[in-house]
Design a protein around this motif. Sequence first.
Motif, PDB file in Angstrom:
ATOM      1  N   ILE A   1      -4.298   5.595   0.996  1.00  0.00           N
ATOM      2  CA  ILE A   1      -3.418   4.306   0.671  1.00  0.00           C
ATOM      3  C   ILE A   1      -1.894   4.385   1.147  1.00  0.00           C
ATOM      4  CG2 ILE A   1      -2.723   2.954  -1.166  1.00  0.00           C
ATOM      5  CD1 ILE A   1      -5.115   4.056  -2.782  1.00  0.00           C
TER       6      ILE A   1
ATOM      7  N   ALA B   1      -9.665   3.488  -3.223  1.00  0.00           N
ATOM      8  CA  ALA B   1      -9.005   2.996  -4.438  1.00  0.00           C
ATOM      9  C   ALA B   1     -10.010   2.820  -5.441  1.00  0.00           C
ATOM     10  CB  ALA B   1      -8.348   1.476  -4.296  1.00  0.00           C
TER      11      ALA B   1
ATOM     12  N   SER C   1       0.873  -1.289   0.014  1.00  0.00           N
ATOM     13  CA  SER C   1      -0.113   0.120  -0.152  1.00  0.00           C
ATOM     14  C   SER C   1       0.670   1.208   0.119  1.00  0.00           C
ATOM     15  CB  SER C   1      -0.979   0.044   1.116  1.00  0.00           C
ATOM     16  OG  SER C   1      -1.902  -0.935   1.336  1.00  0.00           O
TER      17      SER C   1
ATOM     18  N   SER D   1      -9.418   1.574   2.527  1.00  0.00           N
ATOM     19  CA  SER D   1      -8.520   1.689   1.246  1.00  0.00           C
ATOM     20  C   SER D   1      -9.208   1.181  -0.102  1.00  0.00           C
ATOM     21  CB  SER D   1      -7.073   1.061   1.513  1.00  0.00           C
ATOM     22  OG  SER D   1      -7.350  -0.291   1.212  1.00  0.00           O
TER      23      SER D   1
ATOM     24  N   GLN E   1      -4.899  -2.116  -5.882  1.00  0.00           N
ATOM     25  CA  GLN E   1      -4.858  -1.863  -4.230  1.00  0.00           C
ATOM     26  C   GLN E   1      -6.390  -2.259  -3.863  1.00  0.00           C
ATOM     27  OE1 GLN E   1      -2.902  -0.717  -1.944  1.00  0.00           O
ATOM     28  NE2 GLN E   1      -4.538  -0.686  -0.474  1.00  0.00           N
TER      29      GLN E   1
END
Length: 209
Positions: A72, A94, A7, A90, A174
């Motif tokens: 992230i 993302a 990340s 995240s 991600q």
Amino acid sequence: MCTGKCSKFIGISLYPLALLSIICNIFLFFPDFQTTYSKEAAEGLYRLTDEIKYMGGVVGGGILVLIPAIHIHSTGSQGCCANRCGMFLSIIFAAVGVTGALYSGTIAVVGLIRGPVCSVEDGTWSRPFLNSYLGDSDLWDICKEPENIVEFNIGLFSALLVAACLELLLCGFQVLNGLFGCICGTCSHKEDQYLLPNTYQSSLPIGNL
């Protein structure tokens, strides 16, 4: 590589791509690096390519990627976001980055296909390239003003497209990395477990070892 470190790498990689998208979109407002055409466009004259005004690079590839990149990145650092909850968030961030990259890339493709706004031989301003012009540089001489507008347009929209494709790949990855992070964690707590015994031993007097 654990999910936390991954990340962090993705977040850091997204920063320059978002910055590149913003810069390219801003430069597109100044054909031939002059402010004259932007001023004339503000007065209602047809001087700028329509896709420039959609702000694909600033909003899509820029802001909508930069904000997710910050979160992230934070999931890969020691702090409140370096946990399963942060990884879950995240995924959402993302997904926002994917949306922004798709928007920026789509605008860039349309801008490349339709070509720039320019002044032709009779002095009128229009988008003269109705057919494919990218592979035939002989057609580019149709545009008399701004100078080198076709190369200018192709170069910046191509840079936006490349940046958008890389952002799309990184944000898409991600989403998967965040899913694994929700299940397995960020690995940061495991590193702390290994570091604590060593720190404790190093703090003991030599005679007690």
